[in-house]
Design a protein around this motif. Structure first.
Motif: not given
Length: 94
Positions: A19-27, A29-35
């Protein structure tokens, strides 16, 4: 957030780390590349949880931007020594 580094945590569960990785990833890259992070959270939890995490991430990101734009200061100091920096190491501004 365990000092913004889920891999260094010794107290977070696997779900909490993902979950923490999911929260940090879009931050970063502005929501991109969090798939990939989203798929991992979905595999460990359910759709309601994953969507809730994404919506709360957006809510708190928007709040932080508004507070920064208004020049608001935190009401108390951070518990993390490195939190005084204005940008996370490795964060992109693309």
């Amino acid at each position: 957030m365990e000092a913004l580094d889920p891999d260094a945590s010794t107290v977070l569960t696997e779900v909490q780390q993902e979950v923490q990785r999911l929260v940090l990833s879009p931050l970063d890259a502005f929501g991109r590349q969090a798939d990939g992070e989203l798929r991992r959270v979905l595999a460990l939890t359910d759709e309601d949880t994953a969507v809730g995490v994404l919506l709360l991430t957006g809510k708190y990101a928007a709040h932080a931007m508004a507070a920064n734009a208004a020049g608001l200061e935190p009401p108390v100091p951070s518990i993390f020594p490195s939190a005084e920096t204005t940008e996370r190491p490795g964060a992109s501004r693309a």
